[in-house]
Design a protein around this motif. Sequence first.
Motif, PDB file in Angstrom:
ATOM      1  N   GLU A   1       1.225  -1.173  -0.321  1.00 43.48           N
ATOM      2  CA  GLU A   1      -0.664  -0.127   0.306  1.00 43.48           C
ATOM      3  C   GLU A   1       0.820   1.468  -0.052  1.00 43.48           C
ATOM      4  OE1 GLU A   1      -3.380  -0.345   2.568  1.00 43.48           O
ATOM      5  OE2 GLU A   1      -3.446   1.943   3.034  1.00 43.48           O
ATOM      6  N   VAL A   2       0.683   2.101  -0.991  1.00 46.35           N
ATOM      7  CA  VAL A   2       1.112   3.928  -0.948  1.00 46.35           C
ATOM      8  C   VAL A   2       1.102   3.681   0.455  1.00 46.35           C
ATOM      9  CG1 VAL A   2       1.753   5.237  -2.412  1.00 46.35           C
ATOM     10  CG2 VAL A   2       1.863   3.367  -3.233  1.00 46.35           C
ATOM     11  N   GLN A   3       1.556   4.825   1.203  1.00 46.36           N
ATOM     12  CA  GLN A   3       1.668   5.905   1.859  1.00 46.36           C
ATOM     13  C   GLN A   3       1.746   7.311   1.361  1.00 46.36           C
ATOM     14  OE1 GLN A   3       3.809   4.695   5.616  1.00 46.36           O
ATOM     15  NE2 GLN A   3       2.011   2.945   6.038  1.00 46.36           N
ATOM     16  N   LEU A   4       1.165   8.447   1.466  1.00 44.01           N
ATOM     17  CA  LEU A   4       1.551   9.867   1.214  1.00 44.01           C
ATOM     18  C   LEU A   4       1.648  10.542   2.215  1.00 44.01           C
ATOM     19  CD1 LEU A   4      -1.727   9.846  -1.898  1.00 44.01           C
ATOM     20  CD2 LEU A   4       1.290   9.244  -2.260  1.00 44.01           C
ATOM     21  N   VAL A   5       2.509  11.427   2.104  1.00 45.21           N
ATOM     22  CA  VAL A   5       2.771  12.158   3.254  1.00 45.21           C
ATOM     23  C   VAL A   5       2.589  13.861   2.608  1.00 45.21           C
ATOM     24  CG1 VAL A   5       4.115  13.546   4.527  1.00 45.21           C
ATOM     25  CG2 VAL A   5       4.224  10.525   4.157  1.00 45.21           C
ATOM     26  N   GLU A   6       2.135  14.910   3.282  1.00 42.95           N
ATOM     27  CA  GLU A   6       1.985  16.312   2.619  1.00 42.95           C
ATOM     28  C   GLU A   6       2.917  17.272   3.441  1.00 42.95           C
ATOM     29  OE1 GLU A   6      -2.430  14.366   1.980  1.00 42.95           O
ATOM     30  OE2 GLU A   6      -1.111  13.984   3.835  1.00 42.95           O
ATOM     31  N   SER A   7       2.852  18.192   2.839  1.00 43.33           N
ATOM     32  CA  SER A   7       4.240  18.540   4.160  1.00 43.33           C
ATOM     33  C   SER A   7       3.819  19.968   3.180  1.00 43.33           C
ATOM     34  CB  SER A   7       5.829  18.294   3.600  1.00 43.33           C
ATOM     35  OG  SER A   7       6.342  18.404   2.112  1.00 43.33           O
ATOM     36  N   GLY A   8       4.438  21.356   3.874  1.00 43.67           N
ATOM     37  CA  GLY A   8       4.337  22.669   3.098  1.00 43.67           C
ATOM     38  C   GLY A   8       3.578  23.951   3.643  1.00 43.67           C
ATOM     39  N   GLY A   9       2.811  23.012   4.289  1.00 44.65           N
ATOM     40  CA  GLY A   9       1.045  24.176   5.168  1.00 44.65           C
ATOM     41  C   GLY A   9       1.973  25.150   6.316  1.00 44.65           C
ATOM     42  N   GLY A  10       1.010  25.769   6.076  1.00 49.48           N
ATOM     43  CA  GLY A  10       1.677  27.655   7.087  1.00 49.48           C
ATOM     44  C   GLY A  10       0.243  27.979   6.463  1.00 49.48           C
ATOM     45  N   TRP A 113      -9.772   7.786  -5.976  1.00 49.96           N
ATOM     46  CA  TRP A 113      -8.716   7.588  -5.462  1.00 49.96           C
ATOM     47  C   TRP A 113      -8.434   5.852  -4.701  1.00 49.96           C
ATOM     48  CZ3 TRP A 113      -5.465  10.694  -8.064  1.00 49.96           C
ATOM     49  CH2 TRP A 113      -6.257  11.621  -8.735  1.00 49.96           C
ATOM     50  N   ASP A 114      -7.504   6.061  -5.124  1.00 46.40           N
ATOM     51  CA  ASP A 114      -7.127   4.307  -4.364  1.00 46.40           C
ATOM     52  C   ASP A 114      -6.149   5.024  -2.689  1.00 46.40           C
ATOM     53  OD1 ASP A 114      -6.118   2.231  -6.797  1.00 46.40           O
ATOM     54  OD2 ASP A 114      -7.839   2.315  -5.375  1.00 46.40           O
ATOM     55  N   PHE A 115      -5.393   6.543  -3.092  1.00 46.01           N
ATOM     56  CA  PHE A 115      -4.686   6.634  -1.438  1.00 46.01           C
ATOM     57  C   PHE A 115      -4.924   8.360  -1.434  1.00 46.01           C
ATOM     58  CE2 PHE A 115      -3.071   2.185  -1.307  1.00 46.01           C
ATOM     59  CZ  PHE A 115      -2.489   1.720  -3.005  1.00 46.01           C
ATOM     60  N   TRP A 116      -4.993   7.944   0.276  1.00 45.71           N
ATOM     61  CA  TRP A 116      -4.565   9.416   0.763  1.00 45.71           C
ATOM     62  C   TRP A 116      -3.798   9.528   1.710  1.00 45.71           C
ATOM     63  CZ3 TRP A 116      -8.679  13.126  -1.684  1.00 45.71           C
ATOM     64  CH2 TRP A 116      -9.251  12.819  -2.557  1.00 45.71           C
ATOM     65  N   GLY A 117      -3.291  11.217   1.541  1.00 41.55           N
ATOM     66  CA  GLY A 117      -2.654  11.019   2.650  1.00 41.55           C
ATOM     67  C   GLY A 117      -2.918  11.807   3.968  1.00 41.55           C
ATOM     68  N   GLN A 118      -2.633  12.189   4.520  1.00 42.33           N
ATOM     69  CA  GLN A 118      -3.104  13.152   5.739  1.00 42.33           C
ATOM     70  C   GLN A 118      -3.830  14.386   5.700  1.00 42.33           C
ATOM     71  OE1 GLN A 118      -4.526  10.922   8.480  1.00 42.33           O
ATOM     72  NE2 GLN A 118      -3.728   9.146   6.998  1.00 42.33           N
ATOM     73  N   GLY A 119      -2.963  14.927   5.044  1.00 39.97           N
ATOM     74  CA  GLY A 119      -3.446  17.084   4.602  1.00 39.97           C
ATOM     75  C   GLY A 119      -2.399  17.312   5.193  1.00 39.97           C
ATOM     76  N   THR A 120      -2.373  18.496   5.368  1.00 44.37           N
ATOM     77  CA  THR A 120      -1.386  19.045   5.677  1.00 44.37           C
ATOM     78  C   THR A 120      -2.346  20.514   5.925  1.00 44.37           C
ATOM     79  OG1 THR A 120       0.370  21.070   5.592  1.00 44.37           O
ATOM     80  CG2 THR A 120      -0.371  19.901   3.547  1.00 44.37           C
ATOM     81  N   GLN A 121      -2.210  21.319   7.068  1.00 44.47           N
ATOM     82  CA  GLN A 121      -3.074  22.626   7.037  1.00 44.47           C
ATOM     83  C   GLN A 121      -2.432  24.063   5.848  1.00 44.47           C
ATOM     84  OE1 GLN A 121      -6.264  22.879   8.248  1.00 44.47           O
ATOM     85  NE2 GLN A 121      -6.352  24.953   7.545  1.00 44.47           N
ATOM     86  N   VAL A 122      -3.182  24.893   5.622  1.00 41.04           N
ATOM     87  CA  VAL A 122      -3.129  26.253   4.574  1.00 41.04           C
ATOM     88  C   VAL A 122      -4.427  27.555   5.572  1.00 41.04           C
ATOM     89  CG1 VAL A 122      -2.956  27.260   3.001  1.00 41.04           C
ATOM     90  CG2 VAL A 122      -1.581  24.845   2.583  1.00 41.04           C
ATOM     91  N   THR A 123      -3.286  28.203   5.651  1.00 35.37           N
ATOM     92  CA  THR A 123      -4.511  28.864   6.538  1.00 35.37           C
ATOM     93  C   THR A 123      -3.737  30.425   5.707  1.00 35.37           C
ATOM     94  OG1 THR A 123      -4.814  28.041   8.905  1.00 35.37           O
ATOM     95  CG2 THR A 123      -4.360  30.299   8.394  1.00 35.37           C
ATOM     96  N   VAL A 124      -5.109  31.609   5.592  1.00 32.97           N
ATOM     97  CA  VAL A 124      -4.299  32.428   4.810  1.00 32.97           C
ATOM     98  C   VAL A 124      -5.012  33.439   5.522  1.00 32.97           C
ATOM     99  CG1 VAL A 124      -4.397  33.474   2.255  1.00 32.97           C
ATOM    100  CG2 VAL A 124      -4.615  31.668   2.735  1.00 32.97           C
ATOM    101  N   SER A 125      -4.348  34.239   6.097  1.00 32.04           N
ATOM    102  CA  SER A 125      -4.513  35.502   7.023  1.00 32.04           C
ATOM    103  C   SER A 125      -3.651  36.421   6.927  1.00 32.04           C
ATOM    104  CB  SER A 125      -5.128  34.786   8.519  1.00 32.04           C
ATOM    105  OG  SER A 125      -5.576  35.731   9.441  1.00 32.04           O
ATOM    106  N   SER A 126      -4.599  37.500   7.571  1.00 30.56           N
ATOM    107  CA  SER A 126      -4.004  38.590   8.257  1.00 30.56           C
ATOM    108  C   SER A 126      -3.783  38.685   9.315  1.00 30.56           C
ATOM    109  CB  SER A 126      -3.985  39.582   6.986  1.00 30.56           C
ATOM    110  OG  SER A 126      -5.836  40.342   7.245  1.00 30.56           O
TER     111      SER A 126
END
Length: 126
Positions: A1-10, A113-126
């Motif tokens: 099984e493929v594992q997906l890891v997201e990164s880069g959020g913020g 989709w067969d495989f999903w990652g756990q997600g990374t949070q993106v917040t756009v705010s001033s």
Amino acid sequence: EVQLVESGGGRVQPGGSLRLSCTASEFTSTAYIVGWYRQAPGKERERVSAIDPDTRRTFYADSVKGRFTISIDNARKTAYLQMNGLNPDDTAKYFCAADRRRTLYRLWELAEWDFWGQGTQVTVSS
């Protein structure tokens, strides 16, 4: 099984940029189609973009066209989502998905989709 890891959020200010990465755990000679989705609190999951690594064909949601760019590096088993011109409506948890059994069109339309990652949070705010 493929594992997906997201990164880069913020957190970023309106008008700013972020680049999300989606790295796969498994190397295979058969390339995976990769998609990006997002889900904001209280809202349904929304498709953002998808790419077929063989044809390089891409799909984008209307809300991100001209601002987001999807790409894929098969050698590094990583897909990217470059996000420019971010605004508060882009605030969400972003997920990547991968599949190698179905066509890009079918995946874009049906999200099977067969495989999903756990997600990374993106917040756009001033």
